[in-house]
Design an enzyme around this catalytic site. Structure first.
Site, mmCIF file in Angstrom:
data_model
loop_
_atom_site.group_PDB
_atom_site.id
_atom_site.type_symbol
_atom_site.label_atom_id
_atom_site.label_comp_id
_atom_site.label_asym_id
_atom_site.label_seq_id
_atom_site.Cartn_x
_atom_site.Cartn_y
_atom_site.Cartn_z
ATOM 1 N N LYS A 1 39.015 48.575 -40.939
ATOM 2 C CA LYS A 1 39.943 47.526 -41.373
ATOM 3 C C LYS A 1 41.290 47.801 -40.751
ATOM 4 O O LYS A 1 41.653 48.953 -40.517
ATOM 5 C CB LYS A 1 40.091 47.553 -42.897
ATOM 6 C CG LYS A 1 40.680 46.292 -43.453
ATOM 7 C CD LYS A 1 39.582 45.273 -43.621
ATOM 8 C CE LYS A 1 40.056 44.010 -44.274
ATOM 9 N NZ LYS A 1 38.896 43.233 -44.752
ATOM 10 N N GLY B 1 42.900 29.586 -49.777
ATOM 11 C CA GLY B 1 43.024 29.779 -48.334
ATOM 12 C C GLY B 1 41.702 29.393 -47.691
ATOM 13 O O GLY B 1 40.902 28.640 -48.258
ATOM 14 N N ASN B 2 41.434 29.940 -46.530
ATOM 15 C CA ASN B 2 40.189 29.627 -45.815
ATOM 16 C C ASN B 2 38.964 29.805 -46.717
ATOM 17 O O ASN B 2 38.099 28.932 -46.801
ATOM 18 C CB ASN B 2 40.114 30.543 -44.575
ATOM 19 C CG ASN B 2 38.774 30.450 -43.876
ATOM 20 O OD1 ASN B 2 37.811 31.077 -44.301
ATOM 21 N ND2 ASN B 2 38.689 29.651 -42.833
ATOM 22 N N GLY C 1 42.923 30.876 -55.602
ATOM 23 C CA GLY C 1 43.170 31.147 -54.179
ATOM 24 C C GLY C 1 42.478 30.088 -53.343
ATOM 25 O O GLY C 1 41.262 29.907 -53.446
HETATM 26 N N1 GLU Z 1 37.736 39.989 -43.155
HETATM 27 C C1 GLU Z 1 36.378 39.694 -43.500
HETATM 28 C C2 GLU Z 1 35.867 40.657 -44.545
HETATM 29 O O1 GLU Z 1 36.621 41.254 -45.265
HETATM 30 C C3 GLU Z 1 35.490 39.597 -42.280
HETATM 31 C C4 GLU Z 1 35.371 40.844 -41.464
HETATM 32 C C5 GLU Z 1 34.651 40.642 -40.150
HETATM 33 O O2 GLU Z 1 34.211 39.536 -39.893
HETATM 34 O O3 GLU Z 1 34.557 41.611 -39.399
HETATM 35 O O4 GLU Z 1 34.684 40.796 -44.737
#
Ligand code: GLU
Length: 404
Positions: free
Chosen positions: A96, A210-211, A208
């Site tokens: 992350k 958002g997307n 929430g």
């Molecule tokens: N940000 C998204 C998650 O927390 C997607 C991560 C990704 O597609 O690599 O799962």
């Protein structure tokens, strides 16, 4: 959030019969990149990429732009990604990234400079077979496209498989924008089917928009018209209508950068966004940020089913209290895994130079997600554990038995 994740992993690991040494070894991230990005205008921001676990494949996980981003949070989110990719059986690991920034305070030029600088700094450490970042809170295909372009200029890699969540014209996949929300709908529907409630009429509140929250709501409206969206919030306000809110109208408003305070329609009342969790509904969808429900507000929750579409929206103390009152939590590492599943499908398409139809993407999404939901449900029954512990157990079992 890190404390909650660590403690739940320890509990799941102990229930699996793992030694503390093995669990602690899993908890330890492989590598952490912590750096400062200075913009030409003088502003400077703290940036992170935690590469947690690559036992099953390249590190995978989003990049978050938010003022609250800090090392602890990025560590927790990276750990959850390792569990998430394992829980749904992807040949990927967990990582992350984030920048401690409020992107609304930046000009478009500053946002581009920041995004490119982030990719430039990490370029030796990421790539299609090393670490494949994606969007997360406040990041989007435009930001990812800048990062891909920067990475391509530095490394010469033209596969586009260095990042996922790209725009369609720049190597993105059909269905990726809706994937996290769609995965939440699939998870709720499959849970209802497994527990003999498939035809239930439900009222739903979405915290929430958002997307993720908006696609959950529009996909649900199309695929499950018997679920009624009666409350929804963004950061500006909450909206309620016992006769049902128009998910498409709300999504269009957000897509054009509007705020819910600007939304007026017959039968719609505005309430404080903090009251969203206390709505008297069957299903509460948490689609904003981590640690939304804690010991300080959990007693206000009335819903008996909660969908964790955000990462880590319920802390451990609150989860325990909810479990004691027979509230079912559909856990983040399954409920929001649709995003990373379709990210994986995007990566596969890029590497094979293919472009799949949205129908093929959506059926592949189900092919990964539904067995993972069923496995979680089965483990919960067999082990008399919550769905969350069951999902963590299934993921941890795969991660701790595979060779390094
Ligand atoms: N940000 C998204 C998650 O927390 C997607 C991560 C990704 O597609 O690599 O799962």
């Amino acid at each position: 959030m890190l404390n909650t994740a660590t403690s739940l992993i320890l509990r799941a690991g102990h229930q699996l019969g793992l030694d503390d040494a093995i669990i602690n070894d899993f908890l330890e991230p492989n590598r952490e990149h912590i750096f400062e990005i200075g913009l030409t205008g003088g502003k400077s921001f703290k940036a992170y990429r935690v590469q947690h676990n690559d036992n099953h494949g390249p590190y995978k996980g989003g990049i978050r732009f938010h003022p609250d981003v800090n090392l602890e949070e990025v560590r927790a989110l990276a750990t959850l990604m390792s569990l998430k990719t394992a829980a749904v059986g992807l040949p990927l690991g967990g990582g992350k990234g984030g920048i401690s920034v409020d992107p609304r305070q930046l000009s478009p030029a500053e946002l581009e400079e920041l995004s490119r600088a982030y990719a430039r700094h990490l370029s030796p450490h990421i790539g299609p077979h090393k670490d494949v970042p994606a969007p997360d809170v406040n990041t989007n295909p435009a930001i990812i496209d800048w990062m891909v372009d920067e990475f391509e200029q530095i490394t010469g890699d033209t596969t586009k498989a260095s990042f996922t969540g790209k725009s369609l014209g720049a190597g993105g996949s059909l269905g990726r924008d809706a994937a996290t929300g769609r995965g939440g709908v699939i998870t709720l529907a499959e849970y209802l089917r497994l527990s003999g409630q498939a035809d239930r009429q439900l009222t739903v509140a979405v915290q929430g928009f958002g997307n993720v929250g908006s696609f959950f709501s529009t996909v649900a409206a199309t695929d499950h018209p018997q679920w009624k969206l009666v409350a929804a919030s963004d950061t500006s306000t909450g909206l309620t209508n016992p006769n049902g809110l128009d998910a498409t109208a709300l999504s269009e408003l957000k897509a054009s950068h509007g705020r819910f305070t600007d939304y007026h329609a017959a039968g719609v009342t505005q309430i404080s966004p903090d009251d969203m969790i206390a709505q008297d509904v069957d299903v509460l969808v948490l689609a904003a940020l981590g640690d939304t429900v804690t010991e300080s507000n959990v007693s206000r929750v009335k819903a008996k089913i909660i969908v964790e579409l955000a990462n880590g929206p319920i802390n451990e103390a609150a989860s325990d209290q909810l479990a004691a009152s027979d509230t079912v939590i559909l856990p983040d590492i399954i409920a929001n895994a649709g995003g990373v599943i379709v990210s994986y499908l995007e990566w596969v398409q890029n590497l094979a130079d293919e472009h799949w139809t949205e129908q093929k993407v959506n059926s592949e999404l189900e092919r990964y997600l539904i067995p993972a939901i069923q496995a979680m449900y089965r483990t919960a029954k067999d082990e008399k554990a919550s769905l969350k512990i069951a999902a963590f157990m299934n993921a941890l079992a795969k991660l701790t038995t595979s060779a390094k």
